[in-house]
Design a protein around this motif. Structure first.
Motif, PDB file in Angstrom:
ATOM      1  N   MET A 232       0.847  -1.181   0.000  1.00  0.00           N
ATOM      2  CA  MET A 232       0.000   0.000   0.000  1.00  0.00           C
ATOM      3  C   MET A 232       0.891   1.242   0.000  1.00  0.00           C
ATOM      4  N   ASN A 233       0.702   2.123  -0.966  1.00  0.00           N
ATOM      5  CA  ASN A 233       1.530   3.318  -1.088  1.00  0.00           C
ATOM      6  C   ASN A 233       0.973   4.516  -0.353  1.00  0.00           C
ATOM      7  N   THR A 234      -0.316   4.494  -0.049  1.00  0.00           N
ATOM      8  CA  THR A 234      -0.944   5.603   0.664  1.00  0.00           C
ATOM      9  C   THR A 234      -1.887   5.048   1.714  1.00  0.00           C
ATOM     10  N   VAL A 235      -2.173   5.883   2.694  1.00  0.00           N
ATOM     11  CA  VAL A 235      -3.170   5.512   3.694  1.00  0.00           C
ATOM     12  C   VAL A 235      -4.543   5.776   3.077  1.00  0.00           C
ATOM     13  N   SER A 236      -5.446   4.865   3.243  1.00  0.00           N
ATOM     14  CA  SER A 236      -6.794   4.967   2.692  1.00  0.00           C
ATOM     15  C   SER A 236      -7.465   6.272   3.107  1.00  0.00           C
ATOM     16  N   VAL A 237      -8.161   6.869   2.160  1.00  0.00           N
ATOM     17  CA  VAL A 237      -8.927   8.092   2.440  1.00  0.00           C
ATOM     18  C   VAL A 237      -9.959   7.815   3.525  1.00  0.00           C
ATOM     19  N   ASP A 238     -10.542   6.639   3.520  1.00  0.00           N
ATOM     20  CA  ASP A 238     -11.524   6.278   4.542  1.00  0.00           C
ATOM     21  C   ASP A 238     -10.904   6.278   5.933  1.00  0.00           C
ATOM     22  N   ILE A 239      -9.696   5.766   6.044  1.00  0.00           N
ATOM     23  CA  ILE A 239      -8.999   5.758   7.344  1.00  0.00           C
ATOM     24  C   ILE A 239      -8.713   7.184   7.775  1.00  0.00           C
ATOM     25  N   LEU A 240      -8.182   7.996   6.883  1.00  0.00           N
ATOM     26  CA  LEU A 240      -7.876   9.385   7.241  1.00  0.00           C
ATOM     27  C   LEU A 240      -9.135  10.150   7.609  1.00  0.00           C
ATOM     28  N   ASP A 241     -10.221   9.965   6.869  1.00  0.00           N
ATOM     29  CA  ASP A 241     -11.487  10.636   7.194  1.00  0.00           C
ATOM     30  C   ASP A 241     -11.977  10.242   8.576  1.00  0.00           C
ATOM     31  N   TYR A 242     -11.877   8.956   8.886  1.00  0.00           N
ATOM     32  CA  TYR A 242     -12.294   8.473  10.206  1.00  0.00           C
ATOM     33  C   TYR A 242     -11.486   9.146  11.309  1.00  0.00           C
ATOM     34  N   TYR A 243     -10.171   9.174  11.152  1.00  0.00           N
ATOM     35  CA  TYR A 243      -9.332   9.798  12.172  1.00  0.00           C
ATOM     36  C   TYR A 243      -9.543  11.302  12.237  1.00  0.00           C
ATOM     37  N   ASP A 244      -9.757  11.942  11.086  1.00  0.00           N
ATOM     38  CA  ASP A 244     -10.060  13.377  11.096  1.00  0.00           C
ATOM     39  C   ASP A 244     -11.267  13.637  11.986  1.00  0.00           C
ATOM     40  N   GLU A 245     -12.322  12.876  11.767  1.00  0.00           N
ATOM     41  CA  GLU A 245     -13.559  13.072  12.524  1.00  0.00           C
ATOM     42  C   GLU A 245     -13.365  12.804  14.019  1.00  0.00           C
ATOM     43  N   GLU A 246     -12.755  11.688  14.327  1.00  0.00           N
ATOM     44  CA  GLU A 246     -12.600  11.296  15.735  1.00  0.00           C
ATOM     45  C   GLU A 246     -11.635  12.195  16.502  1.00  0.00           C
ATOM     46  N   VAL A 247     -10.511  12.510  15.906  1.00  0.00           N
ATOM     47  CA  VAL A 247      -9.517  13.341  16.605  1.00  0.00           C
ATOM     48  C   VAL A 247     -10.023  14.777  16.718  1.00  0.00           C
ATOM     49  N   VAL A 248     -10.629  15.296  15.662  1.00  0.00           N
ATOM     50  CA  VAL A 248     -11.172  16.655  15.708  1.00  0.00           C
ATOM     51  C   VAL A 248     -12.241  16.759  16.791  1.00  0.00           C
ATOM     52  N   ARG A 249     -13.095  15.771  16.907  1.00  0.00           N
ATOM     53  CA  ARG A 249     -14.119  15.775  17.965  1.00  0.00           C
ATOM     54  C   ARG A 249     -13.473  15.882  19.343  1.00  0.00           C
ATOM     55  N   ARG A 250     -12.416  15.156  19.562  1.00  0.00           N
ATOM     56  CA  ARG A 250     -11.720  15.201  20.850  1.00  0.00           C
ATOM     57  C   ARG A 250     -11.052  16.566  21.071  1.00  0.00           C
ATOM     58  N   ILE A 251     -10.475  17.127  20.027  1.00  0.00           N
ATOM     59  CA  ILE A 251      -9.842  18.447  20.150  1.00  0.00           C
ATOM     60  C   ILE A 251     -10.892  19.497  20.505  1.00  0.00           C
ATOM     61  N   VAL A 252     -12.038  19.454  19.828  1.00  0.00           N
ATOM     62  CA  VAL A 252     -13.123  20.399  20.109  1.00  0.00           C
ATOM     63  C   VAL A 252     -13.575  20.258  21.562  1.00  0.00           C
ATOM     64  N   GLU A 253     -13.779  19.030  22.012  1.00  0.00           N
ATOM     65  CA  GLU A 253     -14.238  18.787  23.376  1.00  0.00           C
ATOM     66  C   GLU A 253     -13.223  19.263  24.415  1.00  0.00           C
ATOM     67  N   ARG A 254     -11.958  18.975  24.194  1.00  0.00           N
ATOM     68  CA  ARG A 254     -10.926  19.280  25.187  1.00  0.00           C
ATOM     69  C   ARG A 254     -10.517  20.750  25.172  1.00  0.00           C
ATOM     70  N   TYR A 255     -10.405  21.347  23.975  1.00  0.00           N
ATOM     71  CA  TYR A 255      -9.835  22.685  23.866  1.00  0.00           C
ATOM     72  C   TYR A 255     -10.837  23.771  23.477  1.00  0.00           C
TER      73      TYR A 255
END
Length: 81
Positions: free
Chosen positions: A1-24
């Motif tokens: 695999m030469n790139t990380v799947s867009v689906d994986i990146l989208d999932y992490y974008d959503e989950e990590v951003v949610r945590r950043i919004v909640e915490r900060y």
């Protein structure tokens, strides 16, 4: 695999951003910009690093370590490697 799947990146974008919004209290846009511009995100997007294995909470912890200390390598998740 030469790139990380867009689906994986989208999932992490959503989950990590949610945590950043909640915490900060950033807006979703500010949180997304913070995450996408981070070394943590660059590491997540690098397929050779397989960072997705840490899960969203681990990636958030790595991002937060980068925010606080200036380096994602100060996260307990990466010190174990």
């Amino acid at each position: 695999m030469n790139t990380v799947s867009v689906d994986i990146l989208d999932y992490y974008d959503e989950e990590v951003v949610r945590r950043i919004v909640e915490r900060y209290g950033y807006s979703e846009r500010e949180a997304l910009e913070q995450f996408l511009e981070s070394q943590t995100y660059a590491m997540l997007a690098n397929p050779g690093m397989e960072m997705w294995q840490f899960g969203p909470e681990g990636i958030f912890n790595i991002w937060e370590s980068e925010k606080i200390t200036g380096s994602p390598k100060n996260s307990a998740y990466l010190r174990m490697i």
